[in-house]
Design a protein around this motif. Structure first.
Motif, PDB file in Angstrom:
ATOM      1  N   GLU A 105       0.834  -1.202   0.000  1.00 53.09           N
ATOM      2  CA  GLU A 105       0.000   0.000   0.000  1.00 53.09           C
ATOM      3  C   GLU A 105       0.869   1.253   0.000  1.00 53.09           C
ATOM      4  N   GLY A 106       0.363   2.317  -0.631  1.00 51.89           N
ATOM      5  CA  GLY A 106       1.106   3.579  -0.687  1.00 51.89           C
ATOM      6  C   GLY A 106       1.541   3.896  -2.105  1.00 51.89           C
ATOM      7  N   GLU A 107       2.501   4.780  -2.233  1.00 54.02           N
ATOM      8  CA  GLU A 107       2.971   5.191  -3.558  1.00 54.02           C
ATOM      9  C   GLU A 107       3.515   4.000  -4.340  1.00 54.02           C
ATOM     10  N   SER A 108       3.278   4.009  -5.638  1.00 56.24           N
ATOM     11  CA  SER A 108       3.661   2.875  -6.478  1.00 56.24           C
ATOM     12  C   SER A 108       4.997   3.124  -7.168  1.00 56.24           C
ATOM     13  N   GLU A 109       5.982   2.332  -6.816  1.00 53.31           N
ATOM     14  CA  GLU A 109       7.278   2.404  -7.504  1.00 53.31           C
ATOM     15  C   GLU A 109       7.158   1.937  -8.952  1.00 53.31           C
ATOM     16  N   ILE A 110       6.235   1.018  -9.206  1.00 55.80           N
ATOM     17  CA  ILE A 110       6.031   0.555 -10.579  1.00 55.80           C
ATOM     18  C   ILE A 110       5.562   1.714 -11.457  1.00 55.80           C
ATOM     19  N   LYS A 111       4.604   2.491 -10.969  1.00 54.85           N
ATOM     20  CA  LYS A 111       4.077   3.605 -11.763  1.00 54.85           C
ATOM     21  C   LYS A 111       5.104   4.720 -11.949  1.00 54.85           C
ATOM     22  N   ILE A 112       5.789   5.092 -10.864  1.00 57.64           N
ATOM     23  CA  ILE A 112       6.704   6.235 -10.923  1.00 57.64           C
ATOM     24  C   ILE A 112       8.026   5.860 -11.589  1.00 57.64           C
ATOM     25  N   ASN A 113       8.591   4.725 -11.212  1.00 55.64           N
ATOM     26  CA  ASN A 113       9.918   4.363 -11.706  1.00 55.64           C
ATOM     27  C   ASN A 113       9.898   3.731 -13.095  1.00 55.64           C
ATOM     28  N   LEU A 114       8.932   2.839 -13.314  1.00 55.51           N
ATOM     29  CA  LEU A 114       8.926   2.065 -14.564  1.00 55.51           C
ATOM     30  C   LEU A 114       7.895   2.560 -15.574  1.00 55.51           C
ATOM     31  N   GLU A 115       6.639   2.629 -15.163  1.00 58.49           N
ATOM     32  CA  GLU A 115       5.593   3.035 -16.114  1.00 58.49           C
ATOM     33  C   GLU A 115       5.863   4.423 -16.684  1.00 58.49           C
ATOM     34  N   ALA A 116       6.254   5.366 -15.841  1.00 57.39           N
ATOM     35  CA  ALA A 116       6.505   6.728 -16.309  1.00 57.39           C
ATOM     36  C   ALA A 116       7.639   6.761 -17.324  1.00 57.39           C
ATOM     37  N   THR A 117       8.690   5.985 -17.072  1.00 61.77           N
ATOM     38  CA  THR A 117       9.816   5.922 -18.007  1.00 61.77           C
ATOM     39  C   THR A 117       9.369   5.387 -19.364  1.00 61.77           C
ATOM     40  N   ILE A 118       8.574   4.337 -19.344  1.00 54.98           N
ATOM     41  CA  ILE A 118       8.099   3.730 -20.592  1.00 54.98           C
ATOM     42  C   ILE A 118       7.205   4.697 -21.363  1.00 54.98           C
ATOM     43  N   TYR A 119       6.233   5.290 -20.681  1.00 52.28           N
ATOM     44  CA  TYR A 119       5.250   6.109 -21.383  1.00 52.28           C
ATOM     45  C   TYR A 119       5.787   7.474 -21.782  1.00 52.28           C
ATOM     46  N   LEU A 120       6.658   8.065 -20.967  1.00 50.01           N
ATOM     47  CA  LEU A 120       7.245   9.342 -21.383  1.00 50.01           C
ATOM     48  C   LEU A 120       8.151   9.141 -22.598  1.00 50.01           C
ATOM     49  N   SER A 121       8.905   8.070 -22.604  1.00 52.23           N
ATOM     50  CA  SER A 121       9.733   7.773 -23.776  1.00 52.23           C
ATOM     51  C   SER A 121       8.863   7.615 -25.019  1.00 52.23           C
ATOM     52  N   ALA A 122       7.748   6.896 -24.863  1.00 49.74           N
ATOM     53  CA  ALA A 122       6.843   6.681 -25.991  1.00 49.74           C
ATOM     54  C   ALA A 122       6.230   7.996 -26.475  1.00 49.74           C
ATOM     55  N   LEU A 123       5.878   8.874 -25.538  1.00 46.60           N
ATOM     56  CA  LEU A 123       5.304  10.168 -25.919  1.00 46.60           C
ATOM     57  C   LEU A 123       6.292  11.003 -26.724  1.00 46.60           C
ATOM     58  N   PHE A 124       7.547  10.991 -26.325  1.00 46.21           N
ATOM     59  CA  PHE A 124       8.529  11.903 -26.917  1.00 46.21           C
ATOM     60  C   PHE A 124       9.302  11.331 -28.101  1.00 46.21           C
ATOM     61  N   VAL A 125       9.222  10.026 -28.331  1.00 45.15           N
ATOM     62  CA  VAL A 125      10.133   9.415 -29.302  1.00 45.15           C
ATOM     63  C   VAL A 125       9.995   9.996 -30.710  1.00 45.15           C
ATOM     64  N   GLN A 126       8.788  10.200 -31.199  1.00 42.79           N
ATOM     65  CA  GLN A 126       8.632  10.731 -32.555  1.00 42.79           C
ATOM     66  C   GLN A 126       9.048  12.199 -32.636  1.00 42.79           C
ATOM     67  N   PHE A 127       8.803  12.944 -31.560  1.00 38.70           N
ATOM     68  CA  PHE A 127       9.246  14.340 -31.511  1.00 38.70           C
ATOM     69  C   PHE A 127      10.778  14.400 -31.543  1.00 38.70           C
ATOM     70  N   LEU A 128      11.430  13.551 -30.778  1.00 38.90           N
ATOM     71  CA  LEU A 128      12.892  13.547 -30.727  1.00 38.90           C
ATOM     72  C   LEU A 128      13.507  13.050 -32.029  1.00 38.90           C
ATOM     73  N   GLU A 129      12.777  12.167 -32.714  1.00 41.54           N
ATOM     74  CA  GLU A 129      13.299  11.614 -33.963  1.00 41.54           C
ATOM     75  C   GLU A 129      13.462  12.687 -35.032  1.00 41.54           C
ATOM     76  N   SER A 130      12.737  13.792 -34.899  1.00 41.45           N
ATOM     77  CA  SER A 130      12.812  14.869 -35.893  1.00 41.45           C
ATOM     78  C   SER A 130      14.024  15.783 -35.688  1.00 41.45           C
ATOM     79  N   LYS A 131      14.764  15.567 -34.593  1.00 38.43           N
ATOM     80  CA  LYS A 131      15.917  16.411 -34.294  1.00 38.43           C
ATOM     81  C   LYS A 131      17.185  15.839 -34.921  1.00 38.43           C
TER      82      LYS A 131
END
Length: 250
Positions: A102-128
């Motif tokens: 119970e409490g804050e989720s290390e899975i969400k903050i440490n792992l899920e956020a890394t996966i989804y933020l990378s996915a959000l930015f990958v096409q934007f970064l690919e244009s650089k």
């Protein structure tokens, strides 16, 4: 990669390794944006570094991540580096069953956020012309500490995910780095550190940041503590022995 003239987003950039990286990268002449959940911490750092950009964001929340992406890409069109640094660590007794989780989720903050933020930015970064994604995992992704089991599991997930991401993006201009820090003096899991007397154990965050900047500049795609170099070439038996030495009986 070049370490000046970049536009860089650092999650969890107001404390610990993130703060040390923020200060190092600003000194090198980069435009830096940091985000975090605690506005007071962000404002404090911005007051000390007036050229810094800040944004309140809970990276564990999907809508907050999407809002961050929209704001960054609309206001910092030259952004070319994403550093997924935000993370938490909790001491968890697995004998307590679900209650212990119970409490804050290390899975969400440490792992899920890394996966989804990378996915959000990958096409934007690919244009650089030159861009990078930097994921901060941990030496505990290789040899875990039983007292912080979910943290270790989440960082092991970041380690594996980063390898896959690097492979899939190998034909793009996005460089994918992983940082595997040793124990760093910071506020991470401070209650547990106080309990076991390790509040001042580890390397200073600024020393860790210096090693990260050096590794990025040299295109060292796995930036790790020298002690891990031998570990990663050891047999599984050697790794198991180190695990037993680190953890002892429960």
């Amino acid at each position: 990669m070049k370490m000046e003239g970049n536009t860089i987003l650092i999650t969890g950039g107001a404390t610990g390794i993130g703060l040390a990286l923020t200060e190092s990268l600003l000194k090198l002449g980069n435009e830096v944006i940091i985000c975090g959940r605690r506005e007071d911490k962000l404002i404090k750092v911005q007051n000390e570094h007036p050229g810094l950009h800040i944004r309140v964001c809970d990276v564990s929340d999907e809508e907050s991540r999407k809002s961050l992406f929209k704001w960054v890409t609309e206001n910092f069109k030259d952004l070319n580096v994403l550093i997924n640094n935000a993370g938490i660590q909790r001491a968890i007794n697995l004998k307590e069953g679900v209650k212990g989780l119970e409490g804050e989720s290390e899975i969400k903050i440490n792992l899920e956020a890394t996966i989804y933020l990378s996915a959000l930015f990958v096409q934007f970064l690919e244009s650089k012309e030159e861009s990078a994604i930097v994921n901060v995992s941990s030496g505990l992704a290789i040899t875990p500490l039983a007292a912080v089991p979910i943290y270790c599991a989440s960082k092991a997930g970041v380690h594996t995910y980063t390898k896959c991401l690097r492979s899939q993006l190998s034909d793009t201009n996005i460089k994918v780095f992983e940082v595997l820090p040793p124990l760093v003096i910071s506020e991470l899991n401070m209650d547990y550190r106080k309990k076991v007397g390790t509040t001042n154990t580890g390397i200073k965050a600024v020393k860790c940041a210096d090693a990260i900047v050096d590794g990025l500049e040299k295109d060292k795609f796995e930036i790790q503590h020298p002690a891990l170099d031998n570990l990663k070439t050891s047999t599984m038996e050697d790794v198991d022995k180190l695990f037993e030495k680190m953890n002892g009986p429960w």
